[in-house]
Design an enzyme around this catalytic site. Structure first.
Site, PDB file in Angstrom:
ATOM      1  N   ILE A 128       0.847  -1.194   0.000  1.00 43.17           N
ATOM      2  CA  ILE A 128       0.000   0.000   0.000  1.00 43.17           C
ATOM      3  C   ILE A 128       0.881   1.242   0.000  1.00 43.17           C
ATOM      4  O   ILE A 128       1.912   1.287   0.697  1.00 43.17           O
ATOM      5  CB  ILE A 128      -0.900   0.034   1.252  1.00 43.17           C
ATOM      6  CG1 ILE A 128      -1.752  -1.233   1.305  1.00 43.17           C
ATOM      7  CG2 ILE A 128      -1.779   1.284   1.248  1.00 43.17           C
ATOM      8  CD1 ILE A 128      -2.332  -1.490   2.664  1.00 43.17           C
ATOM      9  N   CYS A 129       0.490   2.210  -0.757  1.00 43.52           N
ATOM     10  CA  CYS A 129       1.209   3.475  -0.727  1.00 43.52           C
ATOM     11  C   CYS A 129       0.353   4.491   0.006  1.00 43.52           C
ATOM     12  O   CYS A 129      -0.609   5.036  -0.545  1.00 43.52           O
ATOM     13  CB  CYS A 129       1.497   3.926  -2.174  1.00 43.52           C
ATOM     14  SG  CYS A 129       2.322   5.519  -2.261  1.00 43.52           S
ATOM     15  N   LEU A 130       0.658   4.690   1.232  1.00 39.94           N
ATOM     16  CA  LEU A 130      -0.124   5.643   2.047  1.00 39.94           C
ATOM     17  C   LEU A 130       0.865   6.403   2.916  1.00 39.94           C
ATOM     18  O   LEU A 130       1.708   5.790   3.587  1.00 39.94           O
ATOM     19  CB  LEU A 130      -1.145   4.880   2.901  1.00 39.94           C
ATOM     20  CG  LEU A 130      -2.039   5.719   3.809  1.00 39.94           C
ATOM     21  CD1 LEU A 130      -2.933   6.642   2.988  1.00 39.94           C
ATOM     22  CD2 LEU A 130      -2.897   4.822   4.691  1.00 39.94           C
TER      23      LEU A 130
END
Lengths: 181, 745
Positions: free
Chosen positions: A116-118
């Site tokens: 996930i890119c958060l």
């Protein structure tokens, strides 16, 4: 030395295994477990709809399984996603590692690995965040992707066409029931 | 041939014997001499009647001696001895007759003089018959042995009883004022001569023991304030030792001699005294503990006695039995059991500092207390000084210290001592810790106490009316003291509760300054207070208006917060204006709500009233509220559950307006720990829901194991099974092949 730390401590991620770190994490293992225990309690007692998580086993508090339901009114409504949460031994100073286990067609999620890119899971992480805040953030991320920095550029490209997006999404999606069946 | 040889041999033997008896005298002169000597000797040794003259008067010493020498020369002395003993046996029936007579007389009269006379009579016979000194010790000792054998064979059991009574009569009297009987030295000498002392030593000793027992029981029973041992020892030296000297120290010439002789028997008597006292105190131990600290003398005695006599097991057994019978039953108040337990702790610490006895005795008490539902509440209310009568469990003088956990043994401690030998396998050598630590350790965790403390504090804080700052201060002081015991962190919630009290006042001050209201609420933080019983009373009329007005002011002051009213916890000061009278009173809100409704109409049925205040009120509570007014003569019950307002006081019911203050002063109810357990189960359900949702289906054992993650989870797997089954009934979960899963929504 590492093995005796605590049965609760998972094998340490190589990145955090710096010399001089050993002593502090040894004494910290108990307090990390305590913090995780408290977070579990808070999460269980709060009734945030659509999010949930629980440790995989009672002997290891550092590996959790989470469930996120897509918020109503978004393209993800009615879908349920399973995620895995792994806490580092020096949590909460380092963010937990979170991945989608259910394939998730989303601009900020790698469809293959579930990464996930958060921002709050990377450079914007702060010790005041908790499992609950992460889960809420993830849930809102589903409906409001950050198309500026996509991991899945295909998804980012068709985000504006919700019909096509939904078709792609459902093609990749695997229901939890099918999984367990 | 053989006959000849035999004859020759017999002849030779005969010749030899003859010549020995004949003393090589001519003819049979020697034989005659021998015969005469035999007769003289026999005559002078013959057992005589008491009235016959002594042989010495008949024969002079020389003749006598000559005769014996002659007999000795002829080696006939053994025969003479045998003949003498035979004679004696033949004469013994005479003595037996006398003995029987004396014994019979004693049996008829129970007068020990008869026994004494009998002894003297026997002595007379003995002296009459005893062979003369100069005949040698062989003869004498043979006589003594034979005489005693015969004598003992004719003494009946009745005599033994009489003898015992006789000995007892010589004892110093228990009554200190009575004059001790003059020691009858002659009697003891007679006993000694006749061998009665050796023979009946046990009886004499038992007489002594009985005497000591009687004295100890007479003087020490119920006398617990002073240590009795020194006095008893003094009594022994003053009274019993002189008596013992008569028997055991007759031949002593010097004091040291006597001491040496008495050492053995004396320590036996001392032991017996200690044992008697120990037995007595053991029997009384329960009451001694009740009397503590007024009974510390008895405890000191017991401690010393236990060192001397090994009666520890008996003590434990007796006390456990007494506790079981007198303390650990449903009739005993928990408070009482606790205070007895505390007293037991203190007492047994005195008796046995290492605490082995205490450990053994305390175990059943602790187990029992653990089962009592109100133990914690009792301990906690005692801690906060909430004693409505009854002593405080804690000594004021005892320093306040943090709770002590039972620690592992510290072997590096130079003062370390091994466990006492009679310690059980699970004995914990806990250092003498303070009473509160011991009480708290009845339960495995102190969390229960902290929780109960919160409940209690909530009750007490809510009971404070009219910003009574002093009382809040008092509670604060209590909490500060308890912080030392339980630790700062554990009592943080209490701290918040106290802070709420002061904050309430501040907020109220602010709200009042914006808009004056007659409501003065106590504003509490929901999360930090124990679950308060929520009843949804809807306050009618002016009360609701007041509440709403206040709530509006509050939310302007604290926009992020919302007031949730718990009206049933408050009190209302009312002034009722009726046609003929004005009544001023403090009542609980429900009463106020009802009387408010009566201002709308004069007659109400109870069901209507209940409907008006939100139908969450149960009938019992409503009836109680209405009866409060009936008691004050403001309402009147008319028919079944119908009440009428009395605008004009009825003279026919001149009931005294009872003070209702006690009704208003009742502590607001906060659910106790037990009620909270149901609440707890709801928490566990959340955990079960969480795990089933994320981990799919799980077996019951797995659920049980995972529930360890929930704080304070203490249910057994069976209880969990029941709970899960209940959840299945409600269609929340489903089970297949022993695996539980959530029912899909």
């Amino acid at each position: 030395m590492e093995q005796v730390t605590s049965s609760l401590a998972p094998p340490r991620a190589p990145a955090s295994n710096k010399s001089g770190h050993t002593a502090s994490s040894q004494s910290g293992a108990g307090s990390v477990a305590k913090r995780l225990g408290n977070e579990l309690m808070t999460l269980m007692m709060s009734s945030s709809p659509g999010i949930s998580a629980f440790p995989k086993s009672d002997s290891n508090l550092f590996d959790w399984v989470g469930t996120i339901e897509g918020a109503s009114g978004t393209v993800y409504a009615g879908l349920t996603f399973r995620i895995s949460i792994h806490f580092p031994p020096n949590y909460p100073y380092i963010a937990p590692t979170i991945k989608f286990e259910t394939p998730c067609f989303h601009p900020n999620v790698d469809i293959g690995t579930g990464t996930i890119c958060l921002d709050i899971l990377q450079d914007k992480w702060s010790a005041v965040y908790s499992v609950q805040t992460i889960l809420i953030s993830l849930q809102s991320l589903l409906g409001e992707p950050n198309n500026a920095s996509p991991l899945n550029s295909d998804a980012a490209a068709i985000w504006n066409n919700q019909e096509a997006f939904k078709t792609q999404l459902l093609r990749n999606y695997r229901s939890l029931k099918d999984e367990s069946a | 041939m053989a006959t000849d040889a035999l004859r020759a041999q017999v002849a030779a033997k005969w010749q030899e014997s003859f010549s020995r008896l004949n003393q090589n005298e001519a003819g049979i002169v020697g034989l005659l001499n021998f015969s005469q000597a035999w007769n003289i000797a026999r005559e002078c040794m013959r057992p005589r009647g008491l009235d016959e003259p002594d042989p010495q008067t008949q024969y002079d010493k020389a003749t006598f001696q000559a005769s014996f020498e002659l007999l000795n020369k002829c080696r006939r002395l053994p025969i003479l001895l045998e003949t003498f003993l035979d004679d004696m046996r033949n004469h013994f029936p005479v003595i037996k007759q006398e003995v029987d007579q004396y014994t019979l007389e004693y049996q008829n009269t129970l007068d020990t003089t008869h026994i004494l006379n009998l002894v003297f009579r026997l002595l007379q016979w003995y002296n009459k018959w005893i062979p003369r000194q100069e005949l040698g010790t062989t003869l004498q000792s043979a006589f003594v042995l034979s005489f005693q054998t015969h004598m003992f064979s004719i003494l009946s059991p009745a005599f033994v009883r009489g003898f015992q009574a006789l000995c007892a009569s010589t004892l110093p009297p228990t009554d200190p004022d009575a004059i001790a009987p003059e020691p009858n030295v002659k009697m003891w000498e007679a006993f000694e001569t006749l061998g009665l002392l050796d023979r009946y030593e046990n009886i004499i000793a038992s007489v002594g023991y009985e005497h000591i027992e009687a004295h100890v029981i007479a003087t020490c029973s119920g006398q617990w304030s002073e240590s009795m041992l020194p006095e008893l020892r003094k009594w022994m030296t003053d009274k019993v030792v002189p008596w013992m000297l008569l028997m055991y120290g007759r031949n002593a010439t010097t004091a040291d001699d006597a001491k040496a002789m008495l050492q053995n028997v004396g320590s036996r008597f001392d032991f017996h005294m200690a044992k008697t006292l120990c037995d007595l105190r053991t029997k009384e131990i329960f009451d001694i503990i009740i009397d503590f600290p007024d009974s510390s003398g008895a405890l000191q005695d017991l401690k010393e006695c236990l060192l001397r006599v090994d009666q520890r097991a008996a003590l434990v057994h007796t006390l456990r039995k007494a506790n079981h019978k007198r303390l650990l039953h449903p009739g005993a108040d928990t408070r009482l059991i606790l205070s007895q337990y505390v007293a037991t702790i203190k007492c047994l610490r005195i008796v046995d500092p290492p605490g082995v006895l205490l450990f053994k005795v305390a175990d059943p008490i602790r187990r029992y207390l653990r089962e009592r539902p109100d133990t914690i509440r009792c301990i906690v209310s005692n801690l906060v000084g909430d004693d409505d009568g009854g002593d405080s469990l804690v000594d004021e003088s005892e320093p306040i210290q943090p709770l002590q956990q039972s620690e592992l043994e510290d072997y590096t401690d130079p003062n370390w001592e091994p466990e006492p030998v009679d310690a059980g396998p699970d004995f914990r050598a806990n250092k003498p810790s303070d009473v509160i630590s011991t009480l708290v350790s009845i339960y495995d965790s102190k969390d229960l106490f902290v929780k109960e403390l919160q409940v209690l504090l909530a009750q007490r804080l809510l009971a404070i009316t009219d910003d009574n700052a002093e009382k809040v201060e008092k509670e604060r002081r209590n909490i500060e003291i308890l912080k030392i015991r339980f630790g700062e962190a554990a009592l943080q919630v209490c701290e918040v509760m106290l802070k709420d009290m002061t904050d309430s006042k501040r907020i109220d001050g602010h709200v009042q300054s914006q808009k004056t209201s007659i409501i003065h609420p106590t504003i509490i933080s929901k999360h930090f207070w124990p679950m308060l019983e929520a009843t949804e009373i809807v306050m009618p009329g002016q009360f609701r208006a007041l509440q709403e007005e206040y709530a509006k002011e509050f939310s302007t002051f604290k926009p992020d917060k919302k007031l949730r009213w718990l009206p049933h916890l408050g009190t209302v000061h009312l002034e009722l204006h009726l046609e003929d009278r004005t009544i001023e009173t403090d009542v609980p809100p429900l009463e106020a709500a009802f009387i408010e409704l009566f201002s709308e109409q004069d007659v109400w049925s109870m069901d209507d009233l209940i409907a008006k205040v939100g139908s969450s009120v149960d009938k019992a509570a409503a009836l109680k509220a209405l009866l409060t007014w009936v008691d004050m003569g403001i309402l009147k019950e008319e028919g079944e559950n119908t009440f009428k307002l009395l605008e004009v006081a009825e003279t026919s019911t001149p009931r005294e307006a009872r003070t209702v203050s006690n009704a208003a002063m009742e502590l607001p109810s906060a659910p106790s720990v037990q009620q909270q357990q149901a609440e707890q189960m709801r928490v566990y359900w959340k955990f079960i829901e969480g795990m089933l949702k994320n981990l799919g289906s799980l077996s019951i054992d797995r659920i049980q194991a995972m529930l360890k993650l929930a704080p304070g989870y203490d249910q057994t797997v069976e209880q969990l099974g029941i709970f899960m089954e209940a959840a299945r009934q409600e269609d929340l979960v489903d089970v297949y092949d022993g695996l539980w899963k959530l029912t899909p929504k």
